[in-house]
Design a protein around this motif. Sequence first.
Motif, short mmCIF file in Angstrom:
data_model
loop_
_atom_site.label_atom_id
_atom_site.label_comp_id
_atom_site.label_asym_id
_atom_site.label_seq_id
_atom_site.Cartn_x
_atom_site.Cartn_y
_atom_site.Cartn_z
N MET A 1 21.78 9.19 16.16
CA MET A 1 22.64 8.02 15.96
C MET A 1 21.94 7.03 15.04
SD MET A 1 24.72 6.98 19.24
CE MET A 1 25.41 8.15 20.37
N SER A 2 22.73 6.17 14.46
CA SER A 2 22.18 5.14 13.58
C SER A 2 21.89 3.87 14.36
CB SER A 2 23.18 4.82 12.47
OG SER A 2 24.25 4.07 12.99
N GLY A 3 21.12 2.97 13.78
CA GLY A 3 20.82 1.70 14.41
C GLY A 3 22.07 0.88 14.68
N ALA A 4 22.98 0.84 13.71
CA ALA A 4 24.20 0.06 13.88
C ALA A 4 25.08 0.65 14.97
CB ALA A 4 24.97 -0.03 12.56
N LEU A 5 25.19 1.96 15.01
CA LEU A 5 26.00 2.61 16.04
C LEU A 5 25.40 2.36 17.42
CD1 LEU A 5 28.42 4.37 16.78
CD2 LEU A 5 26.99 6.37 16.33
N ALA A 10 25.65 -0.52 22.62
CA ALA A 10 24.89 -1.23 23.64
C ALA A 10 25.36 -2.67 23.82
CB ALA A 10 23.40 -1.23 23.27
N ARG A 11 26.14 -3.20 22.89
CA ARG A 11 26.55 -4.61 22.94
C ARG A 11 27.33 -4.93 24.21
NH1 ARG A 11 29.82 -8.45 23.10
NH2 ARG A 11 31.54 -7.05 23.52
N GLU A 117 21.59 -7.70 19.12
CA GLU A 117 20.57 -6.72 18.72
C GLU A 117 19.19 -7.39 18.61
OE1 GLU A 117 18.73 -3.15 17.40
OE2 GLU A 117 20.45 -3.62 18.64
N ALA A 118 19.17 -8.66 18.25
CA ALA A 118 17.90 -9.40 18.13
C ALA A 118 17.40 -9.90 19.49
CB ALA A 118 18.08 -10.58 17.17
N GLY A 119 18.15 -9.63 20.55
CA GLY A 119 17.68 -9.98 21.89
C GLY A 119 18.30 -11.23 22.49
N TRP A 120 19.30 -11.80 21.82
CA TRP A 120 19.95 -13.00 22.34
C TRP A 120 21.19 -12.65 23.13
CZ3 TRP A 120 16.89 -16.91 22.31
CH2 TRP A 120 15.92 -17.02 21.33
#
Length: 181
Positions: A1-5, A10-11, A117-120
């Motif tokens: 899988m890609s990072g964006a996917l 996970a969002r 994705e940045a942890g926020w």
Amino acid sequence: MSGALDAALARRSWSKVTDEAPTHEELLDFVAAAGRVADHKSLHPWRLIELRGADRRRLGKALNKAEGHKGSSSKPMRAPLIIAVVASYSKTHKVPRWEQEAVASGVAHLLSLVLDEAGWGVFWRTAGENTRSKVVAKAHGLKKNEELLGWLYVGGKPKRSRPTRRKGVDATRFVSRMPKG
């Protein structure tokens, strides 16, 4: 899988966040990424308003006033950073208003994804009909060609929060072929 996917899968929304928030400088980096959303004719028909500290109390007063109440709503105090998402329409016959609003909505969604994705911790809010009330628009300093779409509430992800995921989407329910004519 890609990072964006992976990031999209996970969002999740974080309805409770801590008092930590990205700095203004960090926010600018996230907005630069979100601003890469598809944008017909590169109109950039959006802008964001950063609310911190006392700005949130002023928003709370405007929300209560829009509802006909005195005092201040505590809702804006739920996150240390609130980002108002504004559709800022250009008068052009080549890009309809709905498409410009879609771009502003796309920026909001992509911004929520990169923040997550940045942890926020991020969650989307509106105030129903009051989101577009005159008193709330005035509090945000909106121009005649602008509409408030809603707010991204941003803060730290609580450490004691259970890691949960939204239920997966059954894509087969939402993807079809064009009917044969």
